[in-house]
Design an enzyme around this catalytic site. Structure first.
Site, PDB file in Angstrom:
ATOM      1  N   HIS A   1       3.965  -7.739 -14.745  1.00  0.00           N
ATOM      2  CA  HIS A   1       2.736  -6.962 -14.539  1.00  0.00           C
ATOM      3  C   HIS A   1       2.955  -5.503 -14.922  1.00  0.00           C
ATOM      4  CE1 HIS A   1       0.575  -9.902 -11.595  1.00  0.00           C
ATOM      5  NE2 HIS A   1       0.686 -10.359 -12.814  1.00  0.00           N
TER       6      HIS A   1
ATOM      7  N   LYS B   1       3.747 -27.067  -9.225  1.00  0.00           N
ATOM      8  CA  LYS B   1       2.804 -26.093  -8.664  1.00  0.00           C
ATOM      9  C   LYS B   1       2.030 -26.706  -7.499  1.00  0.00           C
ATOM     10  CE  LYS B   1      -0.318 -22.397  -9.295  1.00  0.00           C
ATOM     11  NZ  LYS B   1      -0.843 -21.330 -10.118  1.00  0.00           N
TER      12      LYS B   1
ATOM     13  N   ASN C   1       5.766 -16.352  -8.694  1.00  0.00           N
ATOM     14  CA  ASN C   1       5.640 -15.070  -9.384  1.00  0.00           C
ATOM     15  C   ASN C   1       6.953 -14.605 -10.010  1.00  0.00           C
ATOM     16  OD1 ASN C   1       2.940 -14.891  -8.679  1.00  0.00           O
ATOM     17  ND2 ASN C   1       3.410 -13.931  -6.719  1.00  0.00           N
TER      18      ASN C   1
ATOM     19  N   LYS D   1      -6.244 -19.394  -7.331  1.00  0.00           N
ATOM     20  CA  LYS D   1      -6.276 -17.931  -7.410  1.00  0.00           C
ATOM     21  C   LYS D   1      -7.322 -17.553  -8.442  1.00  0.00           C
ATOM     22  CE  LYS D   1      -1.674 -16.388  -6.102  1.00  0.00           C
ATOM     23  NZ  LYS D   1      -0.433 -15.748  -6.584  1.00  0.00           N
TER      24      LYS D   1
ATOM     25  N   GLU E   1       5.549 -19.978 -18.847  1.00  0.00           N
ATOM     26  CA  GLU E   1       5.226 -20.404 -17.475  1.00  0.00           C
ATOM     27  C   GLU E   1       5.833 -21.787 -17.190  1.00  0.00           C
ATOM     28  OE1 GLU E   1       3.855 -18.470 -15.260  1.00  0.00           O
ATOM     29  OE2 GLU E   1       2.545 -17.053 -16.295  1.00  0.00           O
TER      30      GLU E   1
ATOM     31  N   ARG F   1       4.845 -19.670  -1.903  1.00  0.00           N
ATOM     32  CA  ARG F   1       4.072 -19.581  -3.148  1.00  0.00           C
ATOM     33  C   ARG F   1       4.456 -18.363  -3.979  1.00  0.00           C
ATOM     34  NH1 ARG F   1      -2.321 -20.716  -4.412  1.00  0.00           N
ATOM     35  NH2 ARG F   1      -2.201 -20.031  -6.575  1.00  0.00           N
TER      36      ARG F   1
ATOM     37  N   ARG G   1     -22.655 -17.273  -2.317  1.00  0.00           N
ATOM     38  CA  ARG G   1     -21.567 -17.454  -1.319  1.00  0.00           C
ATOM     39  C   ARG G   1     -20.724 -18.709  -1.588  1.00  0.00           C
ATOM     40  NH1 ARG G   1     -25.785 -15.720   1.955  1.00  0.00           N
ATOM     41  NH2 ARG G   1     -25.489 -13.569   2.620  1.00  0.00           N
TER      42      ARG G   1
ATOM     43  N   HIS H   1       7.017 -11.876 -12.572  1.00  0.00           N
ATOM     44  CA  HIS H   1       5.686 -11.275 -12.602  1.00  0.00           C
ATOM     45  C   HIS H   1       5.676  -9.809 -12.165  1.00  0.00           C
ATOM     46  CE1 HIS H   1       4.535 -15.350 -13.296  1.00  0.00           C
ATOM     47  NE2 HIS H   1       3.242 -15.088 -13.270  1.00  0.00           N
TER      48      HIS H   1
ATOM     49  N   GLU I   1      -0.259 -17.954  -0.177  1.00  0.00           N
ATOM     50  CA  GLU I   1       0.907 -17.133  -0.506  1.00  0.00           C
ATOM     51  C   GLU I   1       1.414 -16.320   0.688  1.00  0.00           C
ATOM     52  OE1 GLU I   1       0.866 -15.527  -4.561  1.00  0.00           O
ATOM     53  OE2 GLU I   1       2.066 -13.863  -3.836  1.00  0.00           O
TER      54      GLU I   1
ATOM     55  N   HIS J   1       0.235 -12.308 -21.263  1.00  0.00           N
ATOM     56  CA  HIS J   1       0.767 -12.516 -19.916  1.00  0.00           C
ATOM     57  C   HIS J   1       2.078 -13.312 -19.954  1.00  0.00           C
ATOM     58  CE1 HIS J   1       0.675 -13.220 -15.587  1.00  0.00           C
ATOM     59  NE2 HIS J   1       0.840 -14.511 -15.823  1.00  0.00           N
TER      60      HIS J   1
HETATM   61  P1  NAD Z   1      -6.632 -16.310 -22.406  1.00  0.00           P
HETATM   62  O1  NAD Z   1      -7.559 -16.893 -21.454  1.00  0.00           O
HETATM   63  O2  NAD Z   1      -6.893 -14.924 -22.849  1.00  0.00           O
HETATM   64  O3  NAD Z   1      -6.517 -17.259 -23.663  1.00  0.00           O
HETATM   65  C1  NAD Z   1      -5.685 -16.900 -24.734  1.00  0.00           C
HETATM   66  C2  NAD Z   1      -6.418 -16.887 -26.076  1.00  0.00           C
HETATM   67  O4  NAD Z   1      -6.561 -18.222 -26.523  1.00  0.00           O
HETATM   68  C3  NAD Z   1      -7.807 -16.311 -26.020  1.00  0.00           C
HETATM   69  O5  NAD Z   1      -8.057 -15.623 -27.205  1.00  0.00           O
HETATM   70  C4  NAD Z   1      -8.666 -17.557 -25.939  1.00  0.00           C
HETATM   71  O6  NAD Z   1      -9.975 -17.344 -26.398  1.00  0.00           O
HETATM   72  C5  NAD Z   1      -7.930 -18.491 -26.830  1.00  0.00           C
HETATM   73  N1  NAD Z   1      -8.116 -19.919 -26.582  1.00  0.00           N
HETATM   74  C6  NAD Z   1      -8.252 -20.543 -25.406  1.00  0.00           C
HETATM   75  N2  NAD Z   1      -8.229 -21.873 -25.583  1.00  0.00           N
HETATM   76  C7  NAD Z   1      -8.091 -22.090 -26.911  1.00  0.00           C
HETATM   77  C8  NAD Z   1      -7.983 -23.236 -27.711  1.00  0.00           C
HETATM   78  N3  NAD Z   1      -7.949 -24.457 -27.164  1.00  0.00           N
HETATM   79  N4  NAD Z   1      -7.881 -23.105 -29.046  1.00  0.00           N
HETATM   80  C9  NAD Z   1      -7.852 -21.850 -29.607  1.00  0.00           C
HETATM   81  N5  NAD Z   1      -7.915 -20.725 -28.893  1.00  0.00           N
HETATM   82  C10 NAD Z   1      -8.028 -20.844 -27.554  1.00  0.00           C
HETATM   83  O7  NAD Z   1      -5.126 -16.282 -21.828  1.00  0.00           O
HETATM   84  P2  NAD Z   1      -4.276 -17.321 -20.986  1.00  0.00           P
HETATM   85  O8  NAD Z   1      -2.904 -17.114 -21.409  1.00  0.00           O
HETATM   86  O9  NAD Z   1      -4.859 -18.678 -20.993  1.00  0.00           O
HETATM   87  O10 NAD Z   1      -4.446 -16.748 -19.505  1.00  0.00           O
HETATM   88  C11 NAD Z   1      -4.004 -15.486 -19.146  1.00  0.00           C
HETATM   89  C12 NAD Z   1      -4.775 -15.036 -17.937  1.00  0.00           C
HETATM   90  O11 NAD Z   1      -4.533 -15.947 -16.872  1.00  0.00           O
HETATM   91  C13 NAD Z   1      -4.400 -13.675 -17.431  1.00  0.00           C
HETATM   92  O12 NAD Z   1      -5.575 -12.993 -17.109  1.00  0.00           O
HETATM   93  C14 NAD Z   1      -3.598 -13.951 -16.179  1.00  0.00           C
HETATM   94  O13 NAD Z   1      -3.710 -12.922 -15.223  1.00  0.00           O
HETATM   95  C15 NAD Z   1      -4.238 -15.206 -15.693  1.00  0.00           C
HETATM   96  N6  NAD Z   1      -3.393 -16.059 -14.854  1.00  0.00           N
HETATM   97  C16 NAD Z   1      -3.902 -16.501 -13.697  1.00  0.00           C
HETATM   98  C17 NAD Z   1      -3.154 -17.316 -12.879  1.00  0.00           C
HETATM   99  C18 NAD Z   1      -3.755 -17.873 -11.623  1.00  0.00           C
HETATM  100  O14 NAD Z   1      -3.040 -18.463 -10.817  1.00  0.00           O
HETATM  101  N7  NAD Z   1      -5.036 -17.751 -11.443  1.00  0.00           N
HETATM  102  C19 NAD Z   1      -1.855 -17.681 -13.248  1.00  0.00           C
HETATM  103  C20 NAD Z   1      -1.361 -17.211 -14.457  1.00  0.00           C
HETATM  104  C21 NAD Z   1      -2.142 -16.405 -15.261  1.00  0.00           C
HETATM  105  N1  GLY Z   2       0.549 -18.002 -10.829  1.00  0.00           N
HETATM  106  C1  GLY Z   2       1.024 -17.781  -9.499  1.00  0.00           C
HETATM  107  C2  GLY Z   2       0.264 -18.492  -8.460  1.00  0.00           C
HETATM  108  O1  GLY Z   2      -0.647 -19.217  -8.741  1.00  0.00           O
HETATM  109  O2  GLY Z   2       0.542 -18.324  -7.300  1.00  0.00           O
END
Ligand code: NAD
Ligand code: GLY
Length: 550
Positions: free
Chosen positions: A441, A416, A434, A332, A374, A430, A310, A437, A426, A454
């Protein structure tokens, strides 16, 4: 460097010298600090006015800036001979090396650091600042910041980021730093700390070089000498051993969970793997869960932390640019479902975010560019000066210039943090984060997870949002071209993939940003000003989709 080391070079005076830009809060903070510590407060500018009998602006008019600087230096050279004072120096006091030297030798120097965005918000209605009486005061502020930031840092024993925290919180932090002779808070001179202000769930974001080697940042968040790290098979060989070694060296027991790499693994099966590993090694409610990796690992681990027993403490160590500027901040968390991306999740804030810029050196170029999408987003939705800075500095980011990256990450996180601080869940503002997005998406879903990154989908989606904004009469053709140019320079796609309009619409209908059957769009009223609307004529939307996909 510890404070006690520093003190050996200093005259022991009990003096505190506040340096920083105009609008950083030196006078307000200085007065309260002096009151609480029983010291005498002196404002350098007021002292100059007292001695000359005229206003600072008058000295500038008659003697020019250089005349004023000479008077300022002579006042500083007098005041540093005093003991037990809190001195708010003028914004340009650090320009003269002799002043920096004098301050350092005769007291503890604290740099109150703010982003240009915050400084502008605080000074824009103040007409008593001679240097800002120009046609472009915001630009002047930016120029002064760029000229002086490193000089403040050079003079300072401590750098404290003012962020959005209350003056009381800031004072408490300052007193803690000043009181503790064992304090090691200078850490790396270059580290910057922002604050996400969410009352009892507030947390710091530390941004700087080589932070995963610095135990003091992490240890305070690990109460019971035990921690679990979740990472993936790409990041583990690069950074897991380094992080684990640092922690075990401090007597911390580390459990690590290494997942396969990829968006397609951001699912319930990976979540179960994490639960299984935590349960079988009997991780407790006090055992923090660290996400070491990009957004996929951050989202997954955050959701595991929100739900395991939890809720257990959660720490973000983002290692992609996208994760450092976006996904690690704001709470998020979640996983994908076969029927939609990020459909299962929770708002769950981390205790701390540690953005170690050095980890970006190993990031593939394509991933770096996806992160830049971003970064550009923040400029487009709320920060025109930052957008202008990006137009001038995008090449530096692509070349991984450490200073430029740090600046971009700090500005992005500050933007942010401001939004999350006012609308955590949101319910309004907030949603502006997006931008691009809804289209993005649709691209990600339509192509299958992992085919488009992404950030790439957000880039093409932002162009669609800009095009729709133009059709609604908000942006000009030139504005849209400017945005396209920036994304192109960043090596990002400016057209979506070849999907039919029906496919796009269907995928958008699945997006969770659907309210009462209408799709909610984040569009641009102007550059640097996002707006949320669900009043988009379908015909216009179809035209946008047709002219902005391959
Ligand atoms: P990812 O986590 O897939 O990382 C991208 C690639 O880089 C992967 O292959 C990873 O293994 C590699 N990698 C990571 N760090 C590295 C490093 N220092 N050196 C070499 N390789 C490295 O992708 P991302 O772009 O970081 O994140 C995308 C994800 O984030 C999506 O799932 C998206 O939905 C999510 N997201 C969430 C939010 C939120 O607010 N929570 C906001 C934007 C995106
Ligand atoms: N990436 C959008 C948010 O965090 O709200």
């Amino acid at each position: 460097m510890t404070l006690s080391n520093l003190q050996s070079e200093k005259r022991l005076t009990g003096n505190i010298f506040l340096v920083g830009m105009m609008g950083a809060g030196k006078t307000t903070v200085g007065k309260m600090l002096a009151k609480q510590l029983g010291k005498t407060f002196i404002d350098c500018d007021e002292e100059i006015q007292k001695r000359t009998g005229v206003k600072i602006s008058h000295i500038f008019d008659v003697e020019g800036e250089e005349g004023f600087r000479q008077r300022e230096s002579s006042v500083i050279q007098d005041l540093i001979k005093l003991d037990n004072i809190v001195l708010a120096t003028g914004g340009g006091a650090v320009l003269k090396p002799a002043n920096r030297d004098a301050l350092r030798k005769n007291g503890v120097v604290i740099y109150l650091k703010s982003t240009v965005h915050d400084l502008w918000q605080r000074t824009r209605h103040d007409h008593n600042r001679p240097l800002l009486q120009t046609a472009n005061p915001r630009g002047k502020l930016q120029e002064l910041f760029e000229q002086r930031d490193s000089l403040y840092a050079e003079a300072a024993d401590y750098i404290v980021h003012t962020g959005k925290q209350s003056v009381q919180t800031l004072i408490a932090r300052l007193i803690q730093k000043i009181d503790s002779s064992e304090d090691t808070i200078t850490l790396s001179q270059n580290m910057q700390t922002l604050n996400v202000g969410l009352a009892e769930r507030s947390y710091p974001i530390h941004i700087g070089q080589d932070l995963i080697n610095q135990p003091e940042i992490l240890l305070q968040h690990i109460p019971n000498k035990r921690v679990a790290i979740v990472t993936n098979s790409t990041v583990a060989p690069l950074y897991l051993e380094k992080l684990t070694g640092m922690l075990t060296g401090q007597g911390i027991k580390v459990k690590s969970v290494v997942l396969p790499d990829g968006e397609q693994y951001k699912n319930s099966s990976s979540l179960n793997t994490i639960y299984n590993e935590l349960l079988s090694s009997r991780c407790e409610r006090t055992t923090p869960l660290i996400a070491l990796g990009g957004g996929v690992i951050g989202d997954l681990t955050g959701f595991a932390a929100a739900t395991y027993l939890r809720g257990v403490p959660f720490i973000q160590i983002p290692t992609t640019l996208l994760a450092q500027v976006d996904s690690s901040v704001g709470g998020k968390t979640g996983i994908n479902h076969p029927l939609g991306k990020n459909m299962i999740g929770a708002f769950y804030q981390p205790r701390v975010v540690i953005a170690d810029i050095s980890t970006l050196n190993t990031l593939p170029d394509k991933e770096l560019r996806a992160g830049i999408a971003e970064v550009i987003k923040y400029g487009l939705i709320s920060d025109l000066p930052f957008l202008e800075w990006l137009e001038l500095n995008i090449e530096k980011l692509l070349k991984r210039d450490a200073e430029a990256l740090q600046y971009a990450i700090v500005c992005s996180c500050q933007n942010k943090a401001d939004v999350v601080g006012t609308d955590e869940r949101e319910s309004g503002e907030r949603a502006m984060l997006n931008l691009g997005h809804t289209f993005g998406h649709a691209i990600e879903n339509g192509m299958g997870y992992g085919v488009w990154l992404h950030g790439e989908a957000v880039a093409a989606g932002s162009i669609m949002a800009a095009d729709l904004s133009r059709r609604l009469g908000w942006l000009s053709v030139e504005d849209v071209e400017r945005i396209k140019k920036l994304f192109t320079k960043a090596g990002l796609p400016i057209k979506g993939p070849h999907l039919s309009s029906e496919q796009y619409l269907q995928q958008m209908g699945l997006d969770k940003k659907v309210e009462d059957g209408k799709i909610r769009f984040v569009l641009l009223k102007a550059l640097g000003q996002a707006v949320i609307t669900n009043e988009v004529p379908k015909e216009m939307l179809l035209q946008t989709l047709e002219s902005n996909s391959a």
